[in-house]
Write an enzyme that holds these catalytic residues in place. Structure first.
Site, short mmCIF file in Angstrom:
data_model
loop_
_atom_site.label_atom_id
_atom_site.label_comp_id
_atom_site.label_asym_id
_atom_site.label_seq_id
_atom_site.Cartn_x
_atom_site.Cartn_y
_atom_site.Cartn_z
N HIS A 1 -21.02 -37.82 -12.20
CA HIS A 1 -20.05 -38.93 -12.27
C HIS A 1 -18.82 -38.67 -11.41
O HIS A 1 -17.77 -39.29 -11.60
CB HIS A 1 -19.64 -39.20 -13.73
CG HIS A 1 -20.75 -39.78 -14.57
ND1 HIS A 1 -20.72 -39.82 -15.95
CD2 HIS A 1 -21.94 -40.36 -14.19
CE1 HIS A 1 -21.84 -40.39 -16.39
NE2 HIS A 1 -22.59 -40.71 -15.35
N ARG B 1 -4.63 -37.96 -15.22
CA ARG B 1 -5.68 -37.00 -15.63
C ARG B 1 -5.77 -35.86 -14.61
O ARG B 1 -5.97 -34.70 -14.96
CB ARG B 1 -7.03 -37.71 -15.75
CG ARG B 1 -7.12 -38.57 -17.00
CD ARG B 1 -8.36 -39.43 -16.97
NE ARG B 1 -9.61 -38.67 -17.11
CZ ARG B 1 -10.81 -39.22 -16.94
NH1 ARG B 1 -10.94 -40.50 -16.62
NH2 ARG B 1 -11.90 -38.48 -17.09
N CYS C 1 -6.02 -42.57 4.43
CA CYS C 1 -7.16 -41.64 4.49
C CYS C 1 -6.92 -40.67 5.64
O CYS C 1 -6.63 -41.11 6.76
CB CYS C 1 -8.44 -42.44 4.71
SG CYS C 1 -9.86 -41.40 5.13
C1 BJW Z 1 -17.86 -32.27 -29.19
C2 BJW Z 1 -16.60 -31.79 -29.32
C3 BJW Z 1 -16.56 -30.36 -29.40
C4 BJW Z 1 -16.31 -33.89 -29.26
N1 BJW Z 1 -17.73 -29.68 -29.32
N2 BJW Z 1 -19.01 -31.68 -29.12
C5 BJW Z 1 -30.24 -48.17 -19.60
C6 BJW Z 1 -30.02 -48.77 -20.82
C7 BJW Z 1 -28.83 -49.42 -21.07
C8 BJW Z 1 -27.83 -49.48 -20.11
C9 BJW Z 1 -28.04 -48.87 -18.91
C10 BJW Z 1 -29.22 -48.22 -18.67
N3 BJW Z 1 -29.17 -47.70 -17.43
C11 BJW Z 1 -27.98 -47.99 -16.89
C12 BJW Z 1 -27.25 -48.71 -17.75
C13 BJW Z 1 -25.89 -49.24 -17.49
C14 BJW Z 1 -24.79 -48.25 -17.67
C15 BJW Z 1 -24.76 -47.77 -19.12
O1 BJW Z 1 -25.18 -46.68 -19.46
N4 BJW Z 1 -24.18 -48.59 -19.97
C16 BJW Z 1 -23.99 -48.22 -21.37
C17 BJW Z 1 -22.78 -48.95 -21.88
C18 BJW Z 1 -25.25 -48.53 -22.14
N5 BJW Z 1 -24.86 -47.12 -16.76
C19 BJW Z 1 -24.37 -47.19 -15.53
O2 BJW Z 1 -23.87 -48.22 -15.08
C20 BJW Z 1 -24.51 -45.96 -14.65
N6 BJW Z 1 -25.13 -46.30 -13.41
C21 BJW Z 1 -26.42 -46.62 -13.33
O3 BJW Z 1 -27.16 -46.61 -14.31
O4 BJW Z 1 -26.84 -46.91 -12.05
C22 BJW Z 1 -28.20 -47.31 -11.88
C23 BJW Z 1 -29.03 -46.19 -11.37
C24 BJW Z 1 -29.17 -45.02 -12.07
C25 BJW Z 1 -29.97 -43.98 -11.61
C26 BJW Z 1 -30.61 -44.12 -10.41
C27 BJW Z 1 -30.48 -45.30 -9.69
C28 BJW Z 1 -29.69 -46.34 -10.17
C29 BJW Z 1 -23.13 -45.38 -14.32
C30 BJW Z 1 -22.44 -44.81 -15.51
C31 BJW Z 1 -21.04 -44.32 -15.12
C32 BJW Z 1 -20.25 -43.76 -16.31
N7 BJW Z 1 -18.92 -43.48 -15.89
C33 BJW Z 1 -17.97 -42.86 -16.84
C34 BJW Z 1 -16.56 -42.76 -16.17
C35 BJW Z 1 -16.57 -41.65 -15.11
C36 BJW Z 1 -15.20 -41.40 -14.56
C37 BJW Z 1 -14.22 -40.91 -15.60
O5 BJW Z 1 -14.37 -39.79 -16.13
O6 BJW Z 1 -13.26 -41.64 -15.87
O7 BJW Z 1 -18.45 -41.55 -17.19
S1 BJW Z 1 -17.89 -43.70 -18.42
C38 BJW Z 1 -17.73 -42.22 -19.37
O8 BJW Z 1 -18.89 -42.04 -20.23
C39 BJW Z 1 -17.76 -41.07 -18.36
C40 BJW Z 1 -18.59 -40.04 -19.08
O9 BJW Z 1 -19.12 -39.10 -18.17
C41 BJW Z 1 -19.63 -40.88 -19.77
C42 BJW Z 1 -20.30 -40.21 -20.94
O10 BJW Z 1 -19.36 -39.87 -21.94
P1 BJW Z 1 -19.54 -38.51 -22.74
O11 BJW Z 1 -19.34 -37.36 -21.85
O12 BJW Z 1 -20.81 -38.55 -23.50
O13 BJW Z 1 -18.25 -38.59 -23.72
P2 BJW Z 1 -18.13 -39.28 -25.16
O14 BJW Z 1 -16.70 -39.37 -25.47
O15 BJW Z 1 -18.93 -40.54 -25.22
O16 BJW Z 1 -18.84 -38.26 -26.16
C43 BJW Z 1 -18.33 -36.97 -26.41
C44 BJW Z 1 -19.25 -36.27 -27.40
O17 BJW Z 1 -18.77 -34.96 -27.57
C45 BJW Z 1 -19.26 -36.96 -28.79
O18 BJW Z 1 -20.60 -37.06 -29.25
C46 BJW Z 1 -18.48 -35.98 -29.66
O19 BJW Z 1 -18.97 -35.92 -30.99
C47 BJW Z 1 -18.71 -34.67 -28.97
N8 BJW Z 1 -17.64 -33.69 -29.15
N9 BJW Z 1 -15.67 -32.73 -29.38
C48 BJW Z 1 -18.90 -30.34 -29.18
N10 BJW Z 1 -15.42 -29.69 -29.53
#
Ligand code: BJW
Length: 249
Positions: free
Chosen positions: A124, A74, A151
């Protein structure tokens, strides 16, 4: 319970532009038209794996070479993509609003910066940064990590991608919370609303009086929480929305 908004005129037209403070959250959808794959659309990034299963510290501990290859590829692909009209429109908005616009991105690419945005928080992490698990230092990194290089600070071969996986704490949460609480308008662009805490920002901003707008290809998991949603391509919706704001301001 959602707090009342600061006034009742439509989203994005509540004050003159120079008086507004705006927080924009971006996700993978904003970079899709640049050729960067999203996570959860068809042909998503992890080749048939659920991102929730593989973007974890446990997956990295079990198969570091596989995870490094994924991020190394990537990182290399970044050189072949360019910002699109959505990134550029946000940079134009920053030219007008200055410190009153903050872009919080979940993306680890550098397309906002290359479009000209300077006020960007990468909650992120960033592809072009490596994090040392030994000394906890960060270093700008454009090459590959899969060869387990030393490193530059401590000399130990413990560099990992400087990204936030599931179960890790996203970056800059204090600054983001403060900005959401001060915002007049919160706009979410190109994110599925599947990942927290980012998916909760709309409620956080609303609770502190911001108007809220979603711009996404299709309804997200949290669309119902927004005052207004517009569906379509970010490369069309974002420039149109920015043009509306600039014309009003
Ligand atoms: C278009 C388009 C076009 C397409 N035009 N639109 C509460 C409830 C439930 C669970 C949790 C919660 N709180 C925390 C959790 C746990 C967990 C979580 O969320 N789990 C879920 C499975 C529910 N979260 C975590 O563990 C996070 N940490 C955390 O909460 O720590 C505790 C804490 C928080 C705050 C303070 C103190 C403590 C960490 C989450 C880390 C996510 N990491 C990733 C990988 C990053 C590295 C990498 O890039 O490889 O981040 S996962 C991945 O998902 C990546 C993204 O940033 C993230 C979001 O994805 P995104 O950007 O939304 O992409 P898509 O593909 O899902 O959607 C794309 C959208 O675009 C779609 O809707 C399309 O329709 C649209 N689209 N083309 C406009 N042309």
């Amino acid at each position: 319970m959602v707090a009342a908004h600061r006034d009742s005129v439509p989203v994005g037209r509540r004050r003159t532009l120079v008086e507004m403070s705006i927080v924009v959250l971006t996700g993978a959808g904003i970079s899709a038209e640049s050729g960067v794959p999203t996570f959860r659309d068809a042909d998503g990034l992890w080749e048939g794996h659920r991102v929730e299963d593989v973007a974890t510290p446990e997956a990295y501990a079990a198969q570091p070479a596989v995870v490094h290859r994924f991020y190394d590829d990537r990182r290399a692909a970044l050189a072949g993509v360019e910002p699109n009209p959505a990134h550029r429109a946000l940079a134009r908005l920053e030219e007008r609003l200055g410190d009153d616009l903050l872009v919080v991105t979940q993306n680890i690419d550098d397309l906002h910066e290359r479009a000209g945005s300077t006020r960007v928080l990468h909650m992120h992490g960033e592809l072009l940064s490596a994090l040392c698990r030994a000394c906890e230092g960060r270093v700008r990194w454009t090459g590959r990590l899969g060869e387990f290089p030393a490193c530059p600070s401590c000399g130990i071969s413990a560099l990992r991608p400087d990204v936030v996986w599931f179960g890790e704490v996203p970056y800059e949460m204090d600054r983001i919370a403060a900005a959401l609480e001060a915002a007049d308008l919160f706009v979410s662009i190109g994110t599925s609303g599947a990942v927290y805490p980012a998916a909760g920002f709309v409620q956080h901003a609303r609770a502190h009086g911001a108007a809220t707008l979603e711009l996404n290809l299709q309804p997200s998991e949290v669309s119902r929480l927004f005052d207004e949603t517009r569906h379509g391509l970010a490369g069309e919706l974002v420039p149109a929305w920015v043009a509306e704001l600039l014309a009003d301001g």
